[in-house]
Design a protein around this motif. Structure first.
Motif, PDB file in Angstrom:
ATOM      1  N   SER A  47       0.781  -1.275  -0.046  1.00 26.27           N
ATOM      2  CA  SER A  47      -0.048  -0.058  -0.076  1.00 26.27           C
ATOM      3  C   SER A  47       0.985   1.281  -0.117  1.00 26.27           C
ATOM      4  CB  SER A  47      -0.898   0.065   1.214  1.00 26.27           C
ATOM      5  OG  SER A  47      -1.941  -1.049   1.130  1.00 26.27           O
ATOM      6  N   LEU A  48       2.027   1.117   0.798  1.00 30.43           N
ATOM      7  CA  LEU A  48       2.801   2.301   0.561  1.00 30.43           C
ATOM      8  C   LEU A  48       3.685   2.841  -0.860  1.00 30.43           C
ATOM      9  CD1 LEU A  48       5.195   1.531   3.592  1.00 30.43           C
ATOM     10  CD2 LEU A  48       3.344   3.278   3.605  1.00 30.43           C
ATOM     11  N   TYR A  49       3.530   1.817  -1.453  1.00 34.85           N
ATOM     12  CA  TYR A  49       3.843   2.054  -3.034  1.00 34.85           C
ATOM     13  C   TYR A  49       3.187   2.690  -3.780  1.00 34.85           C
ATOM     14  CZ  TYR A  49       8.137  -0.591  -1.523  1.00 34.85           C
ATOM     15  OH  TYR A  49       9.152  -0.971  -0.955  1.00 34.85           O
ATOM     16  N   HIS A  50       1.902   2.961  -3.287  1.00 34.46           N
ATOM     17  CA  HIS A  50       0.847   3.868  -4.019  1.00 34.46           C
ATOM     18  C   HIS A  50       1.066   5.289  -3.759  1.00 34.46           C
ATOM     19  CE1 HIS A  50      -1.816   0.773  -5.378  1.00 34.46           C
ATOM     20  NE2 HIS A  50      -1.613   0.002  -4.061  1.00 34.46           N
ATOM     21  N   HIS A  51       1.856   5.688  -2.894  1.00 35.71           N
ATOM     22  CA  HIS A  51       2.253   6.940  -2.172  1.00 35.71           C
ATOM     23  C   HIS A  51       3.705   7.343  -2.561  1.00 35.71           C
ATOM     24  CE1 HIS A  51      -1.844   7.164  -0.310  1.00 35.71           C
ATOM     25  NE2 HIS A  51      -1.393   5.630  -0.001  1.00 35.71           N
ATOM     26  N   VAL A  52       4.647   6.441  -2.438  1.00 34.75           N
ATOM     27  CA  VAL A  52       6.078   6.598  -2.504  1.00 34.75           C
ATOM     28  C   VAL A  52       6.711   5.498  -3.368  1.00 34.75           C
ATOM     29  CG1 VAL A  52       6.503   8.200  -0.484  1.00 34.75           C
ATOM     30  CG2 VAL A  52       6.717   5.600  -0.253  1.00 34.75           C
ATOM     31  N   ALA A  53       7.387   5.847  -4.284  1.00 32.59           N
ATOM     32  CA  ALA A  53       7.934   4.723  -5.309  1.00 32.59           C
ATOM     33  C   ALA A  53       9.176   3.838  -4.594  1.00 32.59           C
ATOM     34  CB  ALA A  53       8.667   5.427  -6.560  1.00 32.59           C
ATOM     35  N   SER A  54       9.718   4.361  -3.631  1.00 36.76           N
ATOM     36  CA  SER A  54      10.914   3.641  -3.345  1.00 36.76           C
ATOM     37  C   SER A  54      11.197   4.244  -1.908  1.00 36.76           C
ATOM     38  CB  SER A  54      12.108   3.815  -3.895  1.00 36.76           C
ATOM     39  OG  SER A  54      12.614   5.058  -3.961  1.00 36.76           O
ATOM     40  N   LYS A  55      12.188   3.487  -1.011  1.00 34.83           N
ATOM     41  CA  LYS A  55      12.674   4.129   0.113  1.00 34.83           C
ATOM     42  C   LYS A  55      13.480   5.359   0.082  1.00 34.83           C
ATOM     43  CE  LYS A  55      15.241   2.868   4.451  1.00 34.83           C
ATOM     44  NZ  LYS A  55      16.032   1.836   5.017  1.00 34.83           N
ATOM     45  N   GLU A  56      13.977   5.409  -1.123  1.00 33.41           N
ATOM     46  CA  GLU A  56      14.690   6.654  -1.486  1.00 33.41           C
ATOM     47  C   GLU A  56      13.458   7.778  -1.493  1.00 33.41           C
ATOM     48  OE1 GLU A  56      15.575   3.860  -3.077  1.00 33.41           O
ATOM     49  OE2 GLU A  56      17.322   3.436  -1.756  1.00 33.41           O
ATOM     50  N   ALA A  57      12.688   7.768  -2.116  1.00 32.47           N
ATOM     51  CA  ALA A  57      11.482   8.490  -2.288  1.00 32.47           C
ATOM     52  C   ALA A  57      11.031   9.016  -1.123  1.00 32.47           C
ATOM     53  CB  ALA A  57      10.406   8.038  -3.427  1.00 32.47           C
ATOM     54  N   LEU A  58      10.750   7.758  -0.003  1.00 27.57           N
ATOM     55  CA  LEU A  58      10.092   8.092   1.099  1.00 27.57           C
ATOM     56  C   LEU A  58      11.112   9.072   1.899  1.00 27.57           C
ATOM     57  CD1 LEU A  58       8.235   7.496   3.412  1.00 27.57           C
ATOM     58  CD2 LEU A  58       9.764   5.277   4.043  1.00 27.57           C
ATOM     59  N   ILE A  59      12.588   8.771   1.944  1.00 29.40           N
ATOM     60  CA  ILE A  59      13.474   9.722   2.621  1.00 29.40           C
ATOM     61  C   ILE A  59      13.369  11.143   2.140  1.00 29.40           C
ATOM     62  CG2 ILE A  59      15.925   9.946   2.922  1.00 29.40           C
ATOM     63  CD1 ILE A  59      16.255   7.049   3.042  1.00 29.40           C
ATOM     64  N   GLY A  60      13.125  11.397   0.654  1.00 29.00           N
ATOM     65  CA  GLY A  60      12.979  12.415   0.319  1.00 29.00           C
ATOM     66  C   GLY A  60      11.576  13.393   0.855  1.00 29.00           C
TER      67      GLY A  60
END
Length: 187
Positions: A47-60
């Motif tokens: 479900s998280l990948y509907h909002h952020v593409a990757s862990k790197e995108a999450l950190i951004g």
């Protein structure tokens, strides 16, 4: 937005970022994984990948959200010296509150290279008030960032006293040195 059957409410980027930042604050960068974050949010990890593409995108996303929470000094006509002091203290408090994220970013500056972030824009505004020419804004802001970064590194590695009152005086000394140095631009 995807809604988890377990959760019942859609995820928001703010919620994802806030919970992720809490995980980093509690367990360092190794305390953050998409799986742990999903468990904290009570959703399926996918479900998280509907909002952020990757862990790197999450950190951004975390960096951008955290930067928005820094209490920036208002452009209220107060002297640039006061505004710079307030900005420095806000940045310092933010770094101390989120030490693990900050440490990670010092080793991965590409994660937060966006000079359009509000904190950089506030610094540029204050530097202009201090008389720094447009052609010197980037260099001056980089030097100030390096100066404050060096101070925090020295403090967190035990090169400065760990007494909160002493740290406060030490940081105030650093801010005064910066302000006096910048005053040279307007003379």
């Amino acid at each position: 937005m995807a809604v988890s059957a377990r959760r019942g409410a859609p995820l928001t980027l703010e919620e994802i970022s806030s919970v992720a930042l809490r995980l980093i604050d509690e367990g360092g960068m190794e305390g953050l994984s998409m799986r742990k974050l999903a468990a904290e949010l009570n959703v399926n990890p996918m479900s998280l990948y509907h909002h952020v593409a990757s862990k790197e995108a999450l950190i951004g996303l975390i960096c951008a959200t955290a930067a928005h929470h820094v209490q920036l000094p208002p452009d209220d006509g107060s002297p640039w010296q006061e505004q710079l002091r307030e900005l420095a203290l806000a940045y310092y408090r933010h770094v101390r509150a989120h030490q693990s994220l900050w440490t990670y970013l010092q080793n991965h500056p590409e994660a937060v290279a966006d000079r359009q972030m509000s904190i950089w824009q506030a610094l540029y505004r204050i530097l202009r008030l201090a008389g720094v020419p447009e052609s010197e804004l980037r260099r001056t802001s980089d030097v100030l960032h390096a100066f404050v970064t060096g101070f925090v590194v020295a403090e967190t590695r035990g090169h400065l006293p760990d007494d909160p009152d002493e740290i406060s005086r030490d940081f105030d000394t650093a801010i005064r040195l910066i302000i006096h140095g910048l005053a040279g631009f307007s003379s």
